[in-house]
Design a protein around this motif. Structure first.
Motif, PDB file in Angstrom:
ATOM      1  N   UNK A 110     -11.838   0.740  29.525  1.00  0.00           N
ATOM      2  CA  UNK A 110     -12.881   1.776  29.642  1.00  0.00           C
ATOM      3  C   UNK A 110     -13.524   1.772  31.025  1.00  0.00           C
ATOM      4  N   UNK A 111     -13.690   0.582  31.594  1.00  0.00           N
ATOM      5  CA  UNK A 111     -14.288   0.464  32.941  1.00  0.00           C
ATOM      6  C   UNK A 111     -13.455   1.265  33.943  1.00  0.00           C
ATOM      7  N   UNK A 112     -12.134   1.067  33.898  1.00  0.00           N
ATOM      8  CA  UNK A 112     -11.248   1.719  34.872  1.00  0.00           C
ATOM      9  C   UNK A 112     -11.124   3.222  34.614  1.00  0.00           C
ATOM     10  N   UNK A 135      -6.110   1.238  34.048  1.00  0.00           N
ATOM     11  CA  UNK A 135      -6.643   1.501  32.713  1.00  0.00           C
ATOM     12  C   UNK A 135      -5.511   1.624  31.700  1.00  0.00           C
ATOM     13  N   UNK A 136      -4.457   2.314  32.075  1.00  0.00           N
ATOM     14  CA  UNK A 136      -3.312   2.498  31.177  1.00  0.00           C
ATOM     15  C   UNK A 136      -2.680   1.158  30.837  1.00  0.00           C
ATOM     16  N   UNK A 137      -2.579   0.284  31.824  1.00  0.00           N
ATOM     17  CA  UNK A 137      -1.995  -1.036  31.597  1.00  0.00           C
ATOM     18  C   UNK A 137      -2.823  -1.839  30.591  1.00  0.00           C
ATOM     19  N   UNK A 138      -4.144  -1.853  30.785  1.00  0.00           N
ATOM     20  CA  UNK A 138      -5.031  -2.572  29.853  1.00  0.00           C
ATOM     21  C   UNK A 138      -5.023  -1.946  28.462  1.00  0.00           C
ATOM     22  N   UNK A 139      -4.982  -0.624  28.393  1.00  0.00           N
ATOM     23  CA  UNK A 139      -4.963   0.070  27.106  1.00  0.00           C
ATOM     24  C   UNK A 139      -3.703  -0.283  26.326  1.00  0.00           C
ATOM     25  N   UNK A 140      -2.579  -0.387  27.036  1.00  0.00           N
ATOM     26  CA  UNK A 140      -1.327  -0.746  26.371  1.00  0.00           C
ATOM     27  C   UNK A 140      -1.353  -2.193  25.885  1.00  0.00           C
TER      28      UNK A 140
END
Length: 568
Positions: A110-112, A135-140
Motif C-alpha cells: 500500500x505504501x508503494x 508494489x506489484x511485487x509485494x502484493x504478489x
C-alpha cells in the motif's frame, strides 16, 4: 475608510468560515471511524476538498488521542490527499514508519501504491512506475488480489500515457471483465480509461457504447463529475469522427464545469480537444484562446502531458502569422521548457510524436528574434549576416547530405548485388551433384571436449537454419540453457568458430536475414519500421535502425529505396 471596510469584510468572512468549520467538526463527533471514512471518501470523490481535509484532520487527531494504531494509519492515508508533494510524502513516510506494527496484508504494498499514484499526479512518471512495480511485487508475495489488480491497472495507465495503447486496452479489458476485487469507483475509472483507449486504437463503436452507458448512469445518479468526464470523451469521439460542431458543443459544456471546479487535469484535456476542433473548423483565434489557457494552467500546476508539444508549436506558428514576436518568443521559450520535461519524463513518446519544431531550430529562431528586438537599428546588417551564414550552412549541409546519400546508395547497391550473387551461387551449387559443403577448420578450445564443441556447433547450425535468432529476448544465458550447455562454453565456441562475440553474432544473423528478405519479399518491405524490427527480434525500431547502419554502413530507407528502383 475604504481600507477599514475591507478589514471588517475580511474579519466577517473569516468568522463565517471559522464558524462553518467549527459546526462541521462538532458534528463529526457523533460518527464512528467507519462512518467518518465513508464521509471522507464521499467528499473527496466529489471534489469537496475543504470538507475532506477537515474530516481527515479530525480523524487523525481522534485516532492519535485514542491511540488506535490502525486508525492512525488510515488517518495518515487521508491526510496525504490534496496536499503539496512534500507534505503528502511526509504523511506517507509517517504511515511507513508505523506499518510494521500493523497486522495487515496490505502493507508494504500500500505504501508503494500511494507513492506511485502521488508521483504520477505530480508528473514524475519514472518514480511512479518504479513504485508501482515494487508494489506489484509485494502484493504478489502476500497474494493480495486487489492490490495486484490496482498495480496492474496503474502500470496499464502509464503504458497508455506513453503511447502503448494496445497493451493498455488488454489489461483494462481483463479487469473490466473480472471486477471481483475492485470497487465500483475502480470499475468506473477503468470504464472511462477504456473508452479513451478504444479511441486511441480507432475502436470507435466500442468507445461510444461505454461513453453512452457512462453518461446514462451518471445522469441517473446525478453524478456531475462523472457526467462531465464522459462528456469529454464524447467530445473527443466526435472530434475523431470529424463531427466538429458536436465536439465543440460537448467540450464547451464540460470546459465550463472543470474550470469552475478547479479540475485542472480534465480542463486541460478538454481544451486540447476543443482547440483542435476549432482548428478543424478553421477558427484559429478560438483554438489559440484554448491553448493559451492550457499554458496558464500548466504554469500553475507544473503538470505536463505529451500532447503539449502540439499546443506550443501551434501557438508559435499562430503568433508568427500575427507578426507578434514578443509572444512568439515567449511560446518558443515555453516550448523549450516543456520539451525538456517531456524528454525526461516521456522519452518513449518523445521519439514518436511528430515534431514541427525541434529544439536546435527553436534555439536558433529564439536567438534571431532576440537580436531583432534588441538591435532594431542594425536589423538590415544583422539579417543579411544571419542569412548569409544560414545559406552557407545550408549549402554545406546539402553538400554533406548529397555526399552521404551517394555513399549510402553505393553501399546499398553493392549489398543488393551481393544478395543476388549469393542466391545464384547457392542455386548453382545445389544443382551440382558433386557439391560437397566446406568444412570448418577445427580449432582447439582449452578445457572444452571435442564432443561438446561439436554438439554446440550443431545446435548453432540448427539455430541458424531454423531462423531461431528472430525470437525476442535471446541472451547468451538463455541460448546456453536451450542448448543444454553453459554460457562460458557457448561464448568460447562462438568467439572461436564465428570469430565474434555473441552479441555481434546474433546481430549479424538478424541483419543478414533482413538484407536478404527485404530484397526477396516486397510485402515485407512495405511494413512499418516497428513491425520489421519486431519480426527481426528487436525491442524497438531505434535499436534495429542503429544496428542496420552499424553493420552495413548504409541506412535502411536508402537500402529499401534502391531495392525498389532495381526491381522496377
Amino acid at each position: 475608510m475604504k481600507s477599514l471596510k475591507y478589514f471588517f469584510f475580511l474579519l466577517l468572512a473569516y468568522n463565517q468560515y471559522y464558524s462553518q468549520n467549527k459546526v462541521l467538526i462538532d458534528t463529526l463527533s457523533q460518527y464512528n471511524y467507519l462512518e467518518l471514512e465513508e464521509k471522507f471518501y464521499n467528499y473527496k470523490d466529489n471534489n469537496k476538498i475543504k470538507e475532506s481535509k477537515i474530516i481527515a484532520g479530525y480523524y487523525l487527531k481522534k485516532a492519535k488521542k485514542e491511540m488506535i494504531i490502525n486508525n492512525i494509519a488510515e488517518g495518515y492515508v487521508f491526510m496525504q490527499y490534496n496536499q503539496n508533494l512534500a507534505a503528502s510524502l511526509k504523511y506517507i513516510d509517517s504511515l511507513e514508519s508505523i506499518s510494521h506494527r500493523l497486522h495487515d496484508d496490505r502493507y508494504p504494498a500500500r505504501i508503494y501504491l500511494l507513492r506511485g499514484k502521488l508521483y504520477f499526479d505530480y508528473d514524475n512518471e519514472k518514480l511512479a512506475l518504479d513504485n508501482f512495480v515494487i508494489a506489484l511485487s509485494h502484493a504478489k508475495e502476500k497474494n493480495n488480489k486487489r492490490q495486484i489488480a490496482i498495480a496492474d491497472l496503474q502500470i496499464a495507465y502509464l503504458n497508455g500515457y506513453i503511447g502503448k495503447h494496445k497493451e493498455t486496452v488488454k489489461v483494462l479489458e481483463y479487469y473490466y471483465g473480472h471486477p471481483e476485487f475492485l470497487t465500483p469507483q475502480d470499475i468506473e475509472h477503468i470504464q472511462i480509461s477504456l473508452a479513451d483507449a478504444y479511441i486511441d486504437i480507432y475502436e470507435y463503436d466500442k468507445a461510444l457504447k461505454l461513453i453512452k452507458d457512462g453518461l446514462n448512469d451518471a445522469t441517473k445518479n446525478k453524478a456531475k463529475i462523472r457526467y462531465n468526464k464522459y462528456l469529454i470523451l464524447l467530445g473527443r469521439y466526435n472530434f475523431e469522427t470529424k463531427n466538429y460542431p458536436n465536439a465543440i458543443a460537448d467540450l464547451e459544456t464540460c470546459k465550463k464545469y472543470f474550470l469552475k471546479n478547479n479540475l485542472d487535469f480534465d480542463a486541460n484535456y478538454t481544451m486540447l480537444y476543443l482547440g483542435e476542433s476549432y482548428l478543424k473548423s478553421n477558427e484559429k483565434d478560438k483554438a489559440a484562446e484554448n491553448f493559451i489557457k492550457i499554458d496558464s494552467i500548466i504554469q500553475k500546476t507544473n503538470n505536463t502531458f505529451p500532447e503539449l508539444r502540439d499546443v506550443y508549436t501551434y501557438l508559435v506558428d499562430y503568433f508568427k502569422e500575427k507578426k507578434d514576436k514578443e509572444k512568439q518568443l515567449y511560446y518558443i521559450e515555453r516550448f523549450l521548457a516543456v520539451d525538456k520535461i517531456l524528454y525526461a519524463q516521456f522519452k518513449y513518446i518523445s521519439r514518436e510524436l511528430p515534431r514541427k519544431y525541434d529544439a536546435p531550430k527553436l534555439l536558433k529562431e529564439k536567438e534571431n528574434i532576440i537580436n531583432d528586438l534588441e538591435k532594431k537599428k542594425y536589423f538590415l546588417f544583422s539579417g543579411l549576416g544571419i542569412l548569409l551564414l544560414a545559406l552557407i550552412a545550408v549549402g554545406f549541409f546539402f553538400y554533406k547530405s548529397k555526399k552521404s546519400e551517394k555513399k549510402y546508395r553505393k553501399i546499398a547497391q553493392d549489398l543488393i548485388k551481393s544478395i543476388h550473387e549469393k542466391k545464384s551461387e547457392i542455386e548453382e551449387k545445389e544443382e551440382r551433384k558433386d557439391f560437397i559443403p566446406s568444412k570448418i577448420e577445427k580449432s582447439v578450445i582449452r578445457n572444452i571436449s571435442e564432443n561438446t564443441v561439436q554438439k554446440i556447433l550443431k545446435e548453432l547450425e540448427r539455430f541458424e537454419n531454423n531462423e531461431l535468432f528472430l525470437q525476442k529476448g535471446i541472451t547468451l544465458s538463455s541460448l546456453a540453457k536451450d542448448f543444454k550447455t553453459n554460457s562460458a562454453y557457448l561464448s568460447d565456441v562462438v568467439n572461436t568458430y564465428k570469430e565474434k562475440n555473441f552479441a555481434s553474432y546474433l546481430n549479424d544473423l538478424r541483419i543478414d536475414y533482413a538484407l536478404k528478405r527485404l530484397v526477396q519479399d516486397k510485402k515485407f518491405r512495405s511494413y512499418k519500421l516497428i513491425v520489421v524490427a519486431e519480426e527481426l527480434g528487436y525491442n524497438n525500431k531505434q535499436a534495429f535502425a542503429s544496428a542496420f547502419r552499424k553493420k552495413t554502413g548504409t541506412i535502411l530507407s536508402t537500402y529499401i529505396k534502391e531495392i525498389d528502383q532495381s526491381q522496377e
